[in-house]
Design a protein around this motif. Structure first.
Motif, PDB file in Angstrom:
ATOM      1  N   ARG A 114       0.148 -13.252  41.356  1.00 16.54           N
ATOM      2  CA  ARG A 114      -1.023 -11.834  41.398  1.00 16.54           C
ATOM      3  C   ARG A 114      -0.728 -11.085  40.247  1.00 16.54           C
ATOM      4  O   ARG A 114       0.260 -10.483  39.983  1.00 16.54           O
ATOM      5  N   TYR A 145      -2.154  -8.050  37.260  1.00 11.50           N
ATOM      6  CA  TYR A 145      -3.090  -7.146  37.051  1.00 11.50           C
ATOM      7  C   TYR A 145      -2.803  -6.752  35.401  1.00 11.50           C
ATOM      8  O   TYR A 145      -1.716  -6.177  35.249  1.00 11.50           O
ATOM      9  N   PRO A 183       1.876 -15.732  46.337  1.00  8.63           N
ATOM     10  CA  PRO A 183       1.057 -16.486  45.330  1.00  8.63           C
ATOM     11  C   PRO A 183       1.227 -15.580  44.150  1.00  8.63           C
ATOM     12  O   PRO A 183       1.539 -14.392  44.063  1.00  8.63           O
ATOM     13  N   VAL A 214       3.000  -7.609  37.626  1.00  8.09           N
ATOM     14  CA  VAL A 214       2.825  -8.922  38.405  1.00  8.09           C
ATOM     15  C   VAL A 214       3.488  -8.233  39.754  1.00  8.09           C
ATOM     16  O   VAL A 214       4.519  -7.742  39.749  1.00  8.09           O
ATOM     17  N   THR A 215       2.965  -8.399  40.869  1.00  7.38           N
ATOM     18  CA  THR A 215       3.047  -8.060  41.998  1.00  7.38           C
ATOM     19  C   THR A 215       3.689  -8.944  43.016  1.00  7.38           C
ATOM     20  O   THR A 215       4.140  -8.976  44.109  1.00  7.38           O
ATOM     21  N   SER A 216       3.294 -10.302  42.473  1.00  8.88           N
ATOM     22  CA  SER A 216       3.890 -11.511  43.594  1.00  8.88           C
ATOM     23  C   SER A 216       3.925 -12.703  42.416  1.00  8.88           C
ATOM     24  O   SER A 216       2.914 -12.834  41.683  1.00  8.88           O
ATOM     25  N   TYR A 217       4.740 -13.661  42.358  1.00 15.54           N
ATOM     26  CA  TYR A 217       4.645 -14.833  41.877  1.00 15.54           C
ATOM     27  C   TYR A 217       4.321 -16.085  42.756  1.00 15.54           C
ATOM     28  O   TYR A 217       4.083 -17.095  42.418  1.00 15.54           O
ATOM     29  N   GLU A 263       6.062 -19.044  35.963  1.00 13.44           N
ATOM     30  CA  GLU A 263       5.868 -19.057  37.298  1.00 13.44           C
ATOM     31  C   GLU A 263       6.823 -19.993  38.218  1.00 13.44           C
ATOM     32  O   GLU A 263       7.759 -19.657  39.146  1.00 13.44           O
TER      33      GLU A 263
END
Length: 302
Positions: free
Chosen positions: A166, A168, A164, A159-162, A259
């Motif tokens: 994102r 993978y 927004p 997860v690169t961002s919560y 989230e």
């Protein structure tokens, strides 16, 4: 060991390791949860390999609580992604009430342990250790097996961002097999090498088979996920595309359940949107109906 691997990789690419107390770094890598206040002074180019409040996902009791909340607000049919669970001792009376109606087999896990430590399988509430914090879950008695052996999937999710959100999913992962052929019923519940797939438990069994050839993916007690899917499609005739769509669905929903907590904490403590990222290890069991179940999510997975 994971930190040594990361350190070696960055050294090969021209980075220099600095003391943990130094403010001059590009990446701060730690195997532990971070304190949200420690993010306050990060510069835009500095990154930390955990989000604040990741325990909402990686602690068994918190994960269960978050998914249960989504079941209540969004509907059970949309978030039926974990076995029926209880947070003990807080929900002990609820557990007793459900047990009286449905009985069955239950698996008991310490809320914050790893590598299979402290796990037991029980058929009655009196067998649950008292005075400690556990998560008790309905045991899935119809697991999908290969050659009679139970397995689970370890999948790696970044997860690169919560905000927004994102997510993978790495294209491959591991299938981890038990070392004793699975038998249903209650006669062999004491045999953890039949019921658990954890490497830390099964490696001690004389039947454990280690594959020494890195080019072989479908031998021994650890396969690649891609090798498992090929086997299920070619040998068992199963629809693995549909299976992986369901797997992706439960992963996304598990992360969606946490989230709000993580995103709000990031907005409060993370000075720049790209400061944090995280790699999670999802452990997923597939039953004979090709229904994937989230067993747990690992912080700093091996």
């Amino acid at each position: 060991s994971d930190c040594r691997i990361v350190s070696s990789l960055f050294s090969l690419h021209g980075f220099t390791e600095v003391p943990g107390s130094s403010p001059y770094f590009n990446l701060f890598w730690t195997g532990a949860h971070i304190v949200p206040h420690s993010l306050k002074h990060l510069l835009p180019f500095q990154k930390v390999n955990h989000f604040p409040r990741s325990a909402e996902l990686t602690r068994k009791d918190k994960l269960y609580s978050n998914i249960q909340r989504m079941q209540h607000t969004k509907g059970m049919k949309h978030f039926n992604i974990i076995p029926k669970s209880f947070d003990l001792p807080k929900e002990l009376q609820n557990f007793h009430a459900v047990y009286r109606r449905h009985r069955g087999v239950w698996i008991v896990k310490p809320y914050a342990s790893s590598r299979g430590r402290g796990i037991s399988i029980v058929t009655h509430p009196r067998h649950v250790p008292s005075g400690e914090h556990y998560v008790v879950s309905r045991y899935i008695e119809n697991p999908l097996c290969v050659d009679g052996f139970k397995f689970d999937l370890r999948l790696y999710v970044a997860v690169t961002s919560y905000d927004p959100l994102r997510i993978y999913l790495y294209e491959d992962g591991l299938a981890r097999f038990a070392t004793v052929r699975y038998q249903g019923g209650t006669q062999c519940l004491h045999d953890l090498c039949m019921h658990l797939t954890n490497y830390s438990i099964n490696k001690k069994n004389a039947n454990y088979v280690r594959c020494e050839d890195p080019n072989v993916e479908d031998y021994g007690n650890k396969w690649s996920t891609s090798a498992l899917l090929r086997h299920l499609q070619q040998e068992e005739g199963l629809d693995v595309s549909a299976l992986m769509m369901r797997v992706e669905d439960v992963i996304i929903k598990a992360i969606l359940s946490v989230e709000p907590h993580v995103a709000s904490t990031c907005r409060t403590f993370q000075p720049h949107s790209g400061n944090c990222f995280e790699l999670y290890g999802f452990d997923i069991l597939v039953d004979r109906n090709l229904q994937p179940w989230v067993l747990e999510v690992n912080l700093s997975p091996s």
